[in-house]
Scaffold this active site. Sequence first.
Site, PDB file in Angstrom:
ATOM      1  N   LYS A  45       0.812  -1.230   0.000  1.00  0.00           N
ATOM      2  CA  LYS A  45       0.000   0.000   0.000  1.00  0.00           C
ATOM      3  C   LYS A  45       0.838   1.269   0.000  1.00  0.00           C
ATOM      4  CE  LYS A  45      -3.764  -0.460   2.762  1.00  0.00           C
ATOM      5  NZ  LYS A  45      -4.538  -0.835   3.980  1.00  0.00           N
ATOM      6  N   LYS A  47       2.273   2.614   2.300  1.00  0.00           N
ATOM      7  CA  LYS A  47       1.934   3.428   3.467  1.00  0.00           C
ATOM      8  C   LYS A  47       2.980   3.166   4.551  1.00  0.00           C
ATOM      9  CE  LYS A  47      -3.111   4.021   3.362  1.00  0.00           C
ATOM     10  NZ  LYS A  47      -4.351   3.921   4.191  1.00  0.00           N
TER      11      LYS A  47
HETATM   12  N1  C2G Z   1     -12.418   5.987   6.209  1.00  0.00           N
HETATM   13  C1  C2G Z   1     -13.564   6.780   6.283  1.00  0.00           C
HETATM   14  N2  C2G Z   1     -13.436   8.123   6.345  1.00  0.00           N
HETATM   15  C2  C2G Z   1     -12.207   8.696   6.338  1.00  0.00           C
HETATM   16  C3  C2G Z   1     -11.052   7.913   6.272  1.00  0.00           C
HETATM   17  C4  C2G Z   1     -11.178   6.535   6.211  1.00  0.00           C
HETATM   18  O1  C2G Z   1     -14.706   6.260   6.276  1.00  0.00           O
HETATM   19  N3  C2G Z   1     -12.128  10.060   6.391  1.00  0.00           N
HETATM   20  C5  C2G Z   1     -12.598   4.534   6.131  1.00  0.00           C
HETATM   21  C6  C2G Z   1     -11.990   3.936   4.860  1.00  0.00           C
HETATM   22  O2  C2G Z   1     -12.911   4.067   3.775  1.00  0.00           O
HETATM   23  C7  C2G Z   1     -11.773   2.487   5.273  1.00  0.00           C
HETATM   24  C8  C2G Z   1     -11.442   2.611   6.775  1.00  0.00           C
HETATM   25  O3  C2G Z   1     -11.901   3.910   7.205  1.00  0.00           O
HETATM   26  O4  C2G Z   1     -12.984   1.754   5.121  1.00  0.00           O
HETATM   27  C9  C2G Z   1      -9.949   2.498   7.033  1.00  0.00           C
HETATM   28  O5  C2G Z   1      -9.297   3.491   6.284  1.00  0.00           O
HETATM   29  P1  C2G Z   1      -7.750   3.243   5.869  1.00  0.00           P
HETATM   30  O6  C2G Z   1      -6.982   2.923   7.069  1.00  0.00           O
HETATM   31  O7  C2G Z   1      -7.332   4.373   4.969  1.00  0.00           O
HETATM   32  O8  C2G Z   1      -7.903   1.904   5.011  1.00  0.00           O
HETATM   33  P2  C2G Z   1      -7.358   1.609   3.545  1.00  0.00           P
HETATM   34  O9  C2G Z   1      -5.957   2.061   3.427  1.00  0.00           O
HETATM   35  O10 C2G Z   1      -8.372   2.123   2.611  1.00  0.00           O
HETATM   36  O11 C2G Z   1      -7.301   0.008   3.564  1.00  0.00           O
HETATM   37  O12 C2G Z   1      -7.914  -4.333   1.839  1.00  0.00           O
HETATM   38  C10 C2G Z   1      -8.511  -3.085   2.055  1.00  0.00           C
HETATM   39  C11 C2G Z   1      -7.518  -2.078   2.588  1.00  0.00           C
HETATM   40  O13 C2G Z   1      -6.766  -2.603   3.664  1.00  0.00           O
HETATM   41  C12 C2G Z   1      -8.239  -0.806   2.997  1.00  0.00           C
END
Ligand code: C2G
Length: 138
Positions: A45, A47
């Site tokens: 990712k 990240k």
């Molecule tokens: N999220 C949200 N609102 C935000 C930020 C994040 O609703 N302002 C939600 C994202 O859509 C996700 C969850 O919080 O459903 C976790 O966000 P992230 O840690 O950014 O997850 P991500 O990197 O999208 O990882 O296999 C799937 C991935 O692991 C998803």
Amino acid sequence: MKRVITYGTFDLLHYGHIALLKRAKELGDYLIVALSTDEFNSVEKNKHCYFSYEQRKSLLEAIRYVDLVIPEESWEQKVSDAHEYHIDTFVIGDDWKGKFDFLKDEGVEVVYLSRTPEISSTQIKKAFSDGKGKGNCS
Ligand code: C2G
């Protein structure tokens, strides 16, 4: 018991994450969070988390909506997770809309929830690196 799963990094946990987890739990009785490991984050990712997997895991386990935290180590594990944990519903933010519809073929309901628009971990990190933390706390 209706079992729900969601996936994510959840680094610098914020109210947007909490809003997602709250709504995910409202869709069932038991919520599993598959938390991206440090290796999965950096390799797959691109990240680089502020908090380690163990620190992020302990934060999530303290949230009333979360019943179990498991590691997310690959993109492909969602199908096997669905069977291993007897998942009824998969939930994730709508930034992923359409990406995981294949889980429907496994008999799993797939739900994309709206993201909380005005907050992101990237934004928080940038604000502090610019010395512009919101300053709401004295
Ligand atoms: N999220 C949200 N609102 C935000 C930020 C994040 O609703 N302002 C939600 C994202 O859509 C996700 C969850 O919080 O459903 C976790 O966000 P992230 O840690 O950014 O997850 P991500 O990197 O999208 O990882 O296999 C799937 C991935 O692991 C998803």
